[in-house]
Motif scaffolding. Structure first.
Motif, PDB file in Angstrom:
ATOM      1  N   GLN A 208       0.882  -1.148  -0.039  1.00  0.00           N
ATOM      2  CA  GLN A 208       0.131   0.072  -0.001  1.00  0.00           C
ATOM      3  C   GLN A 208       0.732   1.312   0.053  1.00  0.00           C
ATOM      4  O   GLN A 208       0.552   2.114  -0.739  1.00  0.00           O
ATOM      5  N   LYS A 209       1.945   1.426   0.670  1.00  0.00           N
ATOM      6  CA  LYS A 209       2.721   2.443   0.654  1.00  0.00           C
ATOM      7  C   LYS A 209       3.358   2.681  -0.410  1.00  0.00           C
ATOM      8  O   LYS A 209       3.431   3.749  -0.828  1.00  0.00           O
TER       9      LYS A 209
ATOM     10  N   CYS B 185       2.588   1.548  -3.478  1.00  0.00           N
ATOM     11  CA  CYS B 185       1.864   1.858  -4.619  1.00  0.00           C
ATOM     12  C   CYS B 185       1.180   3.305  -4.500  1.00  0.00           C
ATOM     13  O   CYS B 185       0.844   4.064  -5.477  1.00  0.00           O
ATOM     14  N   SER B 186       0.894   3.901  -3.319  1.00  0.00           N
ATOM     15  CA  SER B 186       0.451   5.312  -2.927  1.00  0.00           C
ATOM     16  C   SER B 186       1.336   6.224  -3.462  1.00  0.00           C
ATOM     17  O   SER B 186       0.790   7.093  -4.059  1.00  0.00           O
ATOM     18  N   LYS B 187       2.783   5.897  -3.739  1.00  0.00           N
ATOM     19  CA  LYS B 187       3.755   6.697  -4.041  1.00  0.00           C
ATOM     20  C   LYS B 187       4.050   6.752  -5.687  1.00  0.00           C
ATOM     21  O   LYS B 187       3.815   7.678  -6.420  1.00  0.00           O
ATOM     22  N   LEU B 188       4.069   5.587  -5.977  1.00  0.00           N
ATOM     23  CA  LEU B 188       4.279   5.130  -7.431  1.00  0.00           C
ATOM     24  C   LEU B 188       3.247   5.882  -8.205  1.00  0.00           C
ATOM     25  O   LEU B 188       3.655   6.281  -9.197  1.00  0.00           O
ATOM     26  N   TYR B 189       2.151   5.552  -7.761  1.00  0.00           N
ATOM     27  CA  TYR B 189       0.791   6.118  -8.865  1.00  0.00           C
ATOM     28  C   TYR B 189       0.396   7.248  -8.587  1.00  0.00           C
ATOM     29  O   TYR B 189      -0.623   7.734  -9.152  1.00  0.00           O
ATOM     30  N   GLU B 190       1.167   8.111  -7.844  1.00  0.00           N
ATOM     31  CA  GLU B 190       0.637   9.430  -7.535  1.00  0.00           C
ATOM     32  C   GLU B 190       1.031  10.037  -9.014  1.00  0.00           C
ATOM     33  O   GLU B 190       1.805  10.498  -9.432  1.00  0.00           O
TER      34      GLU B 190
ATOM     35  N   ARG C 166      -0.044  -5.410  -8.554  1.00  0.00           N
ATOM     36  CA  ARG C 166      -1.445  -6.057  -8.147  1.00  0.00           C
ATOM     37  C   ARG C 166      -2.515  -4.991  -7.754  1.00  0.00           C
ATOM     38  O   ARG C 166      -3.716  -4.797  -7.894  1.00  0.00           O
ATOM     39  N   LEU C 167      -1.719  -3.713  -7.290  1.00  0.00           N
ATOM     40  CA  LEU C 167      -2.719  -2.685  -7.035  1.00  0.00           C
ATOM     41  C   LEU C 167      -2.470  -1.654  -8.197  1.00  0.00           C
ATOM     42  O   LEU C 167      -3.030  -0.288  -7.761  1.00  0.00           O
TER      43      LEU C 167
END
Length: 247
Positions: A145-146, A148-153, A172-173
């Protein structure tokens, strides 16, 4: 557009050539992992690292003296594996460093996600290592979660040059509005595309250099990548895969 790559097990200190720019975004989480590692015995760590006594001792001593805010090396210079050797950041120009700082992200079992010029300490911890932090089952559970929250910003395209061990963390996310493009370097064998580790790492490093040198911001331009050993295959590619076949 963001490019994701894997780290390397082999690391080195290099804080003379280039200063690091900032500390990793998930430094507090890395400190939790470090505290966990420090609580483990030498034998437990050797089993976790799956290495010989010499490498285990070297990394055991690193952990004992590790400071996540001092004596740091820019991440892009700290990793010393095949992919990074063929990327050759040691001879990048300023504009190349600027490009990768904006577009390249290194996934890490210890730091989660890194910008190339983030300052890092030398560590050994693969994403698939069997270790639990807080209430997580493993590092994938801890970081997913951590990271992906940064990568897909504010992103709409991911160029995946990471191994499956690391890319699965991000894949996956992946939001439905983001195009996640796997870049495959392989050779044909009995009707299948087979990837071979060392050759893939070499080609991935060369592709990052190609992207930095040409300031690429469009995935279509990657089809013109001219590695000595590979050529783009329209036949084997699609919207989510760019396949390069060994000549």
């Amino acid at each position: 557009m963001k490019i994701i790559i894997s780290p390397a097990k082999k690391m080195r200190v290099d804080n003379d050539y280039l200063d690091f720019k900032e500390l990793p975004v998930f430094l507090m989480e890395a400190q939790k992992i470090l505290d966990k590692l420090k609580s483990m015995s030498f034998d437990e760590l050797r089993k976790l690292w799956k290495c010989n006594d010499s490498i285990a001792e070297e990394n055991f001593q690193r952990i004992l003296h590790m400071d996540l805010k001092r004596n740091l090396t820019p991440a892009i210079l700290a990793y010393d594996g095949i992919q990074f050797q063929y990327m050759a950041p040691g001879v990048f120009e300023n504009k190349h460093f600027e490009y990768i700082q904006n577009n390249l992200r290194i996934l890490s079992g210890f730091y989660g996600i890194l910008k190339p010029l983030d300052g890092v300490a030398l560590y050994r911890l693969e994403m698939q290592a069997k270790i639990s932090i807080d209430n997580s089952k493993n590092l994938y559970d801890f970081w997913e979660q951590k990271v992906c929250s940064k990568l897909y910003e504010d992103e709409n395209t991911i160029i995946n040059l990471a191994s499956k061990e690391y890319s699965s963390l991000a894949k996956r996310l992946c939001p439905s509005n983001v195009r996640f493009i796997d870049v495959i370097f392989g050779e044909q064998s009995q009707g299948k595309i087979i990837e071979k580790g060392t050759m893939c790492k070499m080609a991935r490093g060369r592709m990052v250099r190609f992207m930095a040198e040409n300031a690429i911001t469009d995935s279509e331009t990657l089809k013109g990548f001219g590695a000595p050993d590979y050529e783009y295959s329209e036949k084997h590619s699609d919207d989510c895969r760019l396949v390069f076949i060994k000549k």
